[in-house]
Design an enzyme around this catalytic site. Structure first.
Site, PDB file in Angstrom:
ATOM      1  N   GLU A  59      -5.474  -4.999  10.696  1.00  0.00           N
ATOM      2  CA  GLU A  59      -4.365  -4.622  10.611  1.00  0.00           C
ATOM      3  C   GLU A  59      -4.670  -3.344  12.296  1.00  0.00           C
ATOM      4  O   GLU A  59      -5.206  -2.738  11.838  1.00  0.00           O
ATOM      5  CB  GLU A  59      -4.410  -3.760   9.708  1.00  0.00           C
ATOM      6  CG  GLU A  59      -3.915  -4.608   8.061  1.00  0.00           C
ATOM      7  CD  GLU A  59      -3.525  -2.804   6.897  1.00  0.00           C
ATOM      8  OE1 GLU A  59      -2.112  -2.683   6.794  1.00  0.00           O
ATOM      9  OE2 GLU A  59      -4.324  -1.880   6.837  1.00  0.00           O
ATOM     10  N   GLU A 101      -6.733   4.169   7.956  1.00  0.00           N
ATOM     11  CA  GLU A 101      -6.243   5.914   7.460  1.00  0.00           C
ATOM     12  C   GLU A 101      -8.105   6.442   6.739  1.00  0.00           C
ATOM     13  O   GLU A 101      -8.689   7.230   7.229  1.00  0.00           O
ATOM     14  CB  GLU A 101      -5.813   5.826   6.575  1.00  0.00           C
ATOM     15  CG  GLU A 101      -4.358   5.974   7.579  1.00  0.00           C
ATOM     16  CD  GLU A 101      -3.024   5.371   7.150  1.00  0.00           C
ATOM     17  OE1 GLU A 101      -2.640   5.174   5.117  1.00  0.00           O
ATOM     18  OE2 GLU A 101      -1.570   4.763   7.104  1.00  0.00           O
ATOM     19  N   HIS A 146      -9.726   0.568   4.528  1.00  0.00           N
ATOM     20  CA  HIS A 146      -8.072   0.649   5.316  1.00  0.00           C
ATOM     21  C   HIS A 146      -8.074   1.923   6.248  1.00  0.00           C
ATOM     22  O   HIS A 146      -9.144   2.598   6.411  1.00  0.00           O
ATOM     23  CB  HIS A 146      -7.395   1.464   4.117  1.00  0.00           C
ATOM     24  CG  HIS A 146      -6.056   1.709   5.261  1.00  0.00           C
ATOM     25  ND1 HIS A 146      -5.470   2.654   5.638  1.00  0.00           N
ATOM     26  CD2 HIS A 146      -4.288   0.858   4.958  1.00  0.00           C
ATOM     27  CE1 HIS A 146      -4.525   2.495   6.482  1.00  0.00           C
ATOM     28  NE2 HIS A 146      -3.597   1.439   5.767  1.00  0.00           N
ATOM     29  N   GLY A 159       2.912  -1.014   4.196  1.00  0.00           N
ATOM     30  CA  GLY A 159       2.950   0.446   4.078  1.00  0.00           C
ATOM     31  C   GLY A 159       4.524   1.106   4.267  1.00  0.00           C
ATOM     32  O   GLY A 159       4.806   0.382   2.516  1.00  0.00           O
ATOM     33  N   GLY A 160       4.728   1.213   5.242  1.00  0.00           N
ATOM     34  CA  GLY A 160       6.319   2.030   4.818  1.00  0.00           C
ATOM     35  C   GLY A 160       7.533   0.983   3.978  1.00  0.00           C
ATOM     36  O   GLY A 160       7.806   1.287   3.003  1.00  0.00           O
ATOM     37  N   GLY A 172       2.420   2.541  10.749  1.00  0.00           N
ATOM     38  CA  GLY A 172       2.818   3.342  10.807  1.00  0.00           C
ATOM     39  C   GLY A 172       4.155   3.903  11.703  1.00  0.00           C
ATOM     40  O   GLY A 172       4.386   4.799  11.930  1.00  0.00           O
ATOM     41  N   ASN A 217       0.650  -1.068   0.280  1.00  0.00           N
ATOM     42  CA  ASN A 217      -0.157   0.214  -0.553  1.00  0.00           C
ATOM     43  C   ASN A 217       0.965   1.266   0.160  1.00  0.00           C
ATOM     44  O   ASN A 217       1.359   2.239   1.057  1.00  0.00           O
ATOM     45  CB  ASN A 217      -1.153   0.263   1.088  1.00  0.00           C
ATOM     46  CG  ASN A 217      -1.526   1.231   1.627  1.00  0.00           C
ATOM     47  OD1 ASN A 217      -1.859   1.686   0.425  1.00  0.00           O
ATOM     48  ND2 ASN A 217      -2.650   1.478   2.796  1.00  0.00           N
ATOM     49  N   TRP A 218       1.356   2.403  -1.126  1.00  0.00           N
ATOM     50  CA  TRP A 218       1.879   2.445  -1.641  1.00  0.00           C
ATOM     51  C   TRP A 218       1.591   4.147  -0.438  1.00  0.00           C
ATOM     52  O   TRP A 218       2.137   5.646  -0.975  1.00  0.00           O
ATOM     53  CB  TRP A 218       2.781   3.134  -3.125  1.00  0.00           C
ATOM     54  CG  TRP A 218       2.853   1.946  -3.530  1.00  0.00           C
ATOM     55  CD1 TRP A 218       3.897   0.687  -2.591  1.00  0.00           C
ATOM     56  CD2 TRP A 218       3.465   2.194  -4.462  1.00  0.00           C
ATOM     57  NE1 TRP A 218       4.022   0.163  -3.157  1.00  0.00           N
ATOM     58  CE2 TRP A 218       3.958   1.004  -4.958  1.00  0.00           C
ATOM     59  CE3 TRP A 218       3.646   2.530  -5.357  1.00  0.00           C
ATOM     60  CZ2 TRP A 218       5.191   0.355  -5.914  1.00  0.00           C
ATOM     61  CZ3 TRP A 218       4.876   2.376  -7.095  1.00  0.00           C
ATOM     62  CH2 TRP A 218       4.839   1.116  -6.996  1.00  0.00           C
ATOM     63  N   LYS A 219      -0.181   4.356  -0.218  1.00  0.00           N
ATOM     64  CA  LYS A 219      -0.843   5.587   0.208  1.00  0.00           C
ATOM     65  C   LYS A 219      -0.767   6.703   0.022  1.00  0.00           C
ATOM     66  O   LYS A 219       0.055   6.615  -1.853  1.00  0.00           O
ATOM     67  CB  LYS A 219      -0.472   5.853   1.502  1.00  0.00           C
ATOM     68  CG  LYS A 219       0.231   4.300   2.696  1.00  0.00           C
ATOM     69  CD  LYS A 219       0.151   4.461   4.580  1.00  0.00           C
ATOM     70  CE  LYS A 219       0.582   3.520   4.960  1.00  0.00           C
ATOM     71  NZ  LYS A 219       0.112   3.749   6.014  1.00  0.00           N
ATOM     72  N   SER A 269       3.406  -2.253  10.335  1.00  0.00           N
ATOM     73  CA  SER A 269       4.567  -2.475  10.909  1.00  0.00           C
ATOM     74  C   SER A 269       5.873  -3.546  10.538  1.00  0.00           C
ATOM     75  O   SER A 269       6.265  -3.412  11.016  1.00  0.00           O
ATOM     76  CB  SER A 269       5.251  -1.951  11.645  1.00  0.00           C
ATOM     77  OG  SER A 269       4.652  -0.253  11.965  1.00  0.00           O
TER      78      SER A 269
HETATM   79  C1  PEP Z   1      -0.315   0.116   6.048  1.00  0.00           C
HETATM   80  O1  PEP Z   1      -1.026   0.951   5.325  1.00  0.00           O
HETATM   81  O2  PEP Z   1      -1.712  -0.269   5.629  1.00  0.00           O
HETATM   82  C2  PEP Z   1       0.694  -0.521   6.927  1.00  0.00           C
HETATM   83  C3  PEP Z   1       0.029  -1.544   7.263  1.00  0.00           C
HETATM   84  O3  PEP Z   1       1.295   0.686   6.633  1.00  0.00           O
HETATM   85  P1  PEP Z   1       2.548   0.343   7.720  1.00  0.00           P
HETATM   86  O4  PEP Z   1       3.116  -1.008   7.090  1.00  0.00           O
HETATM   87  O5  PEP Z   1       3.731   1.414   7.591  1.00  0.00           O
HETATM   88  O6  PEP Z   1       2.496   0.018   9.179  1.00  0.00           O
END
Ligand code: PEP
Length: 252
Positions: A168, A98, A96, A235-236, A174, A9-11, A214
């Protein structure tokens, strides 16, 4: 055996040019030896075209991060299932945290989006997870299973089999604070039992449950080795080809 699914997920990162470059680097690093793992990357809407071109013929799938439930209409700023399909998307992330947190997306809207995605022939990745406050109040089960049941309401068995659920925990997204493999497995196992109870063993045993929050190359293998964890939503660490490739490898 469920086939692991690793999605990036590149957000709201990467313009079209940067996204194309990242996609090409991922193809170069992940392309070989990803074995029996399904790999998806989900860039922002504005980069879907460029990333789709970079992924063409590679077996790495393209996904969107959100969509509206209507196919067209006066919904300024929204993008429809049909629109993302025509960029080459086969997956879409829905619900998600967010979106739920910053855009007030509700369980009811997630359910409408999920039905629309399935109608369009997209494979949805539906996100669920509790906040730290809810965890500390002992409400994991009620929050997470409530989100699962609300999202899946009114779907047939055939439709359920096309979905992946991503657990999640909001406190792990994040933040660098990952759920331990045991914490993640505990909730995944609760979700699978809930699926068994409400939709039967066929659905419960087949549906893929990803972990997200994470995930990094250093913790991916241990998380993915858990019985009820079938890959991850990243994500990151999905924004660098080498770390994303290492995470995909950990799922092989
Ligand atoms: C996400 O955005 O779905 C996510 C899990 O982010 P991160 O891996 O950065 O915690």
């Amino acid at each position: 055996m469920r086939r692991p699914l690793v999605a990036g997920n590149w957000k709201m990162y990467k313009n079209a040019q940067q996204a194309g470059e990242l996609a090409r680097a991922i193809v170069a690093q992940v392309g070989q030896g990803r074995g029996a793992v399904d790999v998806v990357v989900c860039p922002p809407f504005t980069s879907l075209q460029a990333v789709g071109e970079a992924l063409a013929g590679t077996g790495i799938a393209l996904g969107a991060q959100n969509m509206h439930w209507e196919n067209e209409g006066a919904f300024t700023g929204e993008v429809s299932p049909e629109m993302i399909l025509t960029t080459g998307c086969t997956y879409v992330i829905l619900g998600h945290s967010e979106r739920r947190q910053y855009f007030a997306e509700t369980d009811e809207q997630v359910n409408r989006k999920l039905k629309a995605a399935l109608r369009a022939g997209l494979a949805p990745i539906v996100c669920v997870g509790e906040t730290l406050e809810q965890r500390e109040a002992g409400r994991i089960e009620d929050v997470v299973l409530g989100q699962v049941q609300a999202a899946l309401q009114g779907l047939s068995e055939a439709e359920l089999l096309k979905i992946a659920l991503a657990y999640e925990p909001v406190w792990a997204i994040g933040t660098g604070r990952t759920a331990t493999p045991a914490q993640a497995e505990e909730v995944h196992s609760l979700i699978r039992s809930c699926l068994r109870q409400h939709y039967g063993a066929g659905v419960a045993d087949a549906l893929r449950l990803q972990y997200g929050g994470s995930v990094k190359p250093e913790n991916a293998a241990e998380l993915f080795a858990q019985q009820n964890i079938d890959g991850g939503l990243i994500g990151g660490a999905a924004l660098k080809a080498d770390s994303f490739a290492a995470i995909v490898k950990a799922a092989c």
